[in-house]
Write a protein that holds these residues in place. Structure first.
Motif, PDB file in Angstrom:
ATOM      1  N   ASP A  28      -5.556  -1.151  -5.248  1.00 33.65           N
ATOM      2  CA  ASP A  28      -5.055  -1.683  -3.984  1.00 33.65           C
ATOM      3  C   ASP A  28      -6.055  -2.688  -3.418  1.00 33.65           C
ATOM      4  O   ASP A  28      -7.064  -2.298  -2.852  1.00 33.65           O
ATOM      5  N   GLU A  29      -5.775  -3.943  -3.576  1.00 34.26           N
ATOM      6  CA  GLU A  29      -6.652  -5.016  -3.101  1.00 34.26           C
ATOM      7  C   GLU A  29      -8.121  -4.732  -3.408  1.00 34.26           C
ATOM      8  O   GLU A  29      -8.967  -4.757  -2.520  1.00 34.26           O
ATOM      9  N   THR A  31       0.825  -1.203   0.000  1.00 35.73           N
ATOM     10  CA  THR A  31       0.000   0.000   0.000  1.00 35.73           C
ATOM     11  C   THR A  31       0.862   1.258   0.000  1.00 35.73           C
ATOM     12  O   THR A  31       0.578   2.219  -0.714  1.00 35.73           O
ATOM     13  N   GLN A  88      -8.986   0.033  -1.525  1.00 38.41           N
ATOM     14  CA  GLN A  88      -9.399  -1.250  -0.967  1.00 38.41           C
ATOM     15  C   GLN A  88     -10.837  -1.217  -0.449  1.00 38.41           C
ATOM     16  O   GLN A  88     -11.606  -2.126  -0.693  1.00 38.41           O
TER      17      GLN A  88
HETATM   18 MG   LIG Z   1      -2.303  -2.622   2.105  1.00 37.33          MG
END
Ligand SMILES: [Mg+2]
Ligand SMILES: Nc1ncnc2c1ncn2[C@@H]1O[C@H](COP(=O)(O)OP(=O)(O)OP(=O)(O)O)[C@@H](O)[C@H]1O
Lengths: 304, 367
Positions: free
Chosen positions: B159-160, B44, B83
């Motif tokens: 990000d994810e 991240t 995310q």
């Molecule tokens: Mg992360």
């Protein structure tokens, strides 16, 4: 003898439904005794004279009294300017503290000090500070900004300067309170929606206007309503600085008539004034909710 | 479509905490890069530095050859999927997607068209008038995706993005994302700690650990030619089995002795192991490279500890000395706990590692 269960008690379902009412019953009883009765009593009594005869006299007296209109103007002036100034400054401070700069928690603590002082202490502090021989003048003298001959007569100015003095003092007392509410709201929003704003092309100002403030709106509404209501009710600091009838405001007039003048007829004027103020407060609050709510509707239509 | 270069990039949060220690990475045009690594390894942080949300402590970031290290996020031409979506709850889906276009002062009709186009691409074309609160998690995810795609960014960061979705939807979205990437050809960096996601989506995988890159390579590279024991143990479910062995060279043969078995290999295929004559090293064998062998040629015979049926196959765990060894056995073989079964290794798929450095020892037998 045998008693069967259904005869003895209510059904399970009904009992469940009663629980919330049972739980709020004490509150309702409390409010009825200590709030509703006195309020109703005040309303009723405001329509009677000292001999108990029904009359509109108390209200007619008020509406004929020029001091009432001065009080109305002063109160409105105080509300508009003090709430606006307090809100802008408090919001700025909340945004600043929310960036979590080094030492922000110490700053937060310092900023909260005025909030911890009772109104009487604030009044005492400022009236001793603003007196001709008060600490503010002596500070300015020691700092070499003024000399003995040019002491500032803070409390002797005209109506406008008196109003502004009150606004400044009120702001000083209240900004921390507003700031804390807004800060709590800001911290609930989370950094990522703002960061998304920056990534998708927003400047600091655009993100503030299009993301932070709209998302903070419920908090802003709460803070504003609380502040408007308490600004309408400002009186103690005024009386402590200037005495009665020097800078009339609505609540100051209520206290003056009800408590200070002594005669029973003035007591009833005080009651009638209270009813008027209560109506003004409710009307303002409703108006504010309406105005801030209708903005939302407009926005939704824009999309269609 | 753009190239990205990270040179000696580092982020230090405080004296003791490093988000990223050192990153050197070249991303090619149209490439789909996946950052993969355990929690806290700095994925991240890397993304946030590239996006401009985090100041760098050291190093530079170049996008299309231009140094963007110090310019604000809005001028980078990068977009990002967060995310937890980070879509704006007070704006309709339309306004969420149109936000960046409006700020760019794009003409209204064009905005409308672009929003519709992007929304259709991620299958939320019907939901434009809704507020995010009236959408399911998967639909919110698609809004975040559409918002990021509408900009037509040079570089697309994720990000994810799939981690909050249920397992089934995740696999569907994986395929869709890949299709979208092929359509838009935007250079993309995708963060995940789900390795099957990484393997299935990436052109190249960047494996990170403790703020540093451990290996950069294609999915095949990291799986079949893991750079060290960390990668071999991290990639693959179940992970690679490791055995400590003693190596001795004997004429044309090299023998690897373990307490439970002895492997004899032709030296010509494994000449690199010559240097380890008389020393210990680690051999790694992936679960699918350990096969049941009921003939008398079995390398070793052991009792089965646990059997984990997976439908298409079953995972069989053995206890070899104190170590658990996992193998993958086809579903039609009947294996029960307690059975004594013979096993053999696929000798073409052995991984050798230096015991001290844990780095891979390359051998000529590598595919
Ligand atoms: Mg992360
Ligand atoms: N704002 C911050 N302040 C201090 N330390 C931080 C901050 N953000 C991240 N870190 C630290 O930096 C390291 C890397 O964090 P990062 O969030 O990049 O990990 P990650 O690889 O994204 O992990 P995950 O897979 O759990 O999301 C961690 O040790 C973390 O504790």
């Amino acid at each position: 003898m045998r008693i069967t269960k259904p005869q003895l008690s209510l059904s399970r379902d009904n009992r469940k439904k009663m629980v919330p009412y049972l739980l709020i019953a004490p509150v309702i009883i409390y409010y009825t005794i200590f709030w509703l009765f006195p309020v109703l009593n005040a309303i009723v009594e405001s329509f009677r004279d000292v001999d108990g005869i029904w009359t509109l006299g108390n209200y007619i007296y008020i509406f004929k009294d020029p001091v009432f209109y001065t009080a109305l103007f002063d109160t409105a002036f105080l509300v508009i300017f003090s709430v606006t100034i307090e809100f802008v400054l408090a919001f700025g401070l909340a945004l600043l503290i929310n960036t979590k700069f080094k030492g922000s928690s110490i700053f937060l603590f310092l900023a909260m000090i005025p909030m911890a002082l009772p109104a009487v202490a604030v009044g005492a502090m400022w009236s001793s500070g603003l007196a001709t021989r008060g600490w503010l003048n002596s500070f300015l003298m020691h700092a070499g900004i003024i000399d003995d001959a040019s002491k500032i007569l803070f409390l002797a100015g005209g109506e406008m300067s008196r109003l502004w003095l009150i606004i400044i003092i009120d702001a000083w007392t209240v900004i921390p309170f507003v700031m804390i509410i807004l800060l709590a709201g800001l911290q609930g929003i989370g950094a990522d929606v703002r960061e998304a704003g920056y990534i998708f092309g927003g400047t600091k100002f655009q993100v503030l206007r299009k993301i932070t403030i709209p998302m903070l709106k419920p908090t802003i509404t709460t803070a504003m309503i609380l502040r408007i209501i308490s600004a309408i009710q400002i009186w103690l600091i005024i009386v402590m600085l200037f005495g009665f009838n020097r800078l009339p405001t609505l609540l100051e007039q209520i206290v003056l008539n009800y408590d200070e003048l002594g005669a029973a007829s003035f007591e009833r004027i005080g009651l009638a004034l209270s009813v008027i103020v209560a109506i003004i407060v409710s009307a303002t609050a409703i108006l504010y909710l309406k105005v801030s709510g209708s903005f939302e509707k407009k926005k939704e239509q824009e999309v269609e | 479509m753009a190239t990205l270069e990270l040179v000696d990039l580092a982020k230090r949060f405080s004296k003791k905490v490093w988000g990223v220690r050192k990153m050197d990475l070249d991303v090619n045009e149209k490439e789909f890069i996946v950052l993969l690594g355990p929690s806290g390894c700095g994925k991240t942080t890397t993304m946030r530095m590239v996006a401009g949300l985090e100041e760098v402590t050291r190093g530079t970031i170049h996008l299309d050859g231009k140094d963007i290290t110090d310019i604000p996020p809005r001028d980078r031409g990068i977009s990002m999927v967060f995310q937890n979506y980070a879509i704006w709850p007070h704006m309709t889906v339309f306004d969420n997607i149109a936000f960046s276009l409006k700020l760019k002062k794009m003409p209204k009709a064009e905005i409308r068209q672009r929003v519709q186009e992007t929304a259709d691409m991620v299958k939320i074309g019907e939901l434009l008038k809704r507020l995010p609160g009236q959408l399911s998690g998967g639909q919110q995810q698609r809004v975040a995706l559409a918002r990021a795609l509408a900009v037509k960014p040079k570089l697309f960061l994720m990000d994810e993005p799939l981690s909050n979705l249920d397992a089934k939807l995740r696999v569907v979205m994986r395929t869709e994302l890949k299709a979208i990437h092929q359509q838009t050809e935007a250079t993309s960096i995708f963060v995940t700690h789900d390795q099957s996601e990484a393997m299935s989506m990436a052109d190249r995988i960047v494996i990170m650990k403790d703020g540093e890159i451990i290996q950069i390579g294609t999915p095949d590279d990291v799986y079949f030619r893991s750079a060290n024991m960390f990668v071999a143990g991290f990639i693959g479910t179940p992970p690679t089995n490791f055995f400590n062995i003693r190596c001795s060279v004997d004429g044309e043969e090299i023998s690897l002795k373990h307490s439970n078995f002895k492997l004899v290999l032709p030296l010509k295929d494994f000449s690199e192991l010559d240097a380890y004559n008389g020393k210990e090293l680690v051999v790694g064998v992936r679960p699918e490279d350990i096969a049941v062998d009921s003939s008398d040629k079995a390398l070793f015979t052991n009792k089965v500890l646990v059997v984990e049926p997976q439908g298409s196959h079953q995972v069989v765990a053995l206890k070899l000395n104190d170590a658990i060894v996992k193998t993958i056995v086809s579903a039609d073989q009947s294996v029960k706990p307690g059975d004594s079964i013979g096993f053999n290794f696929n000798l073409k798929r052995l991984h050798f590692f230096n015991m001290e450095t844990e780095n891979r020892i390359k051998t000529a037998s590598e595919i």
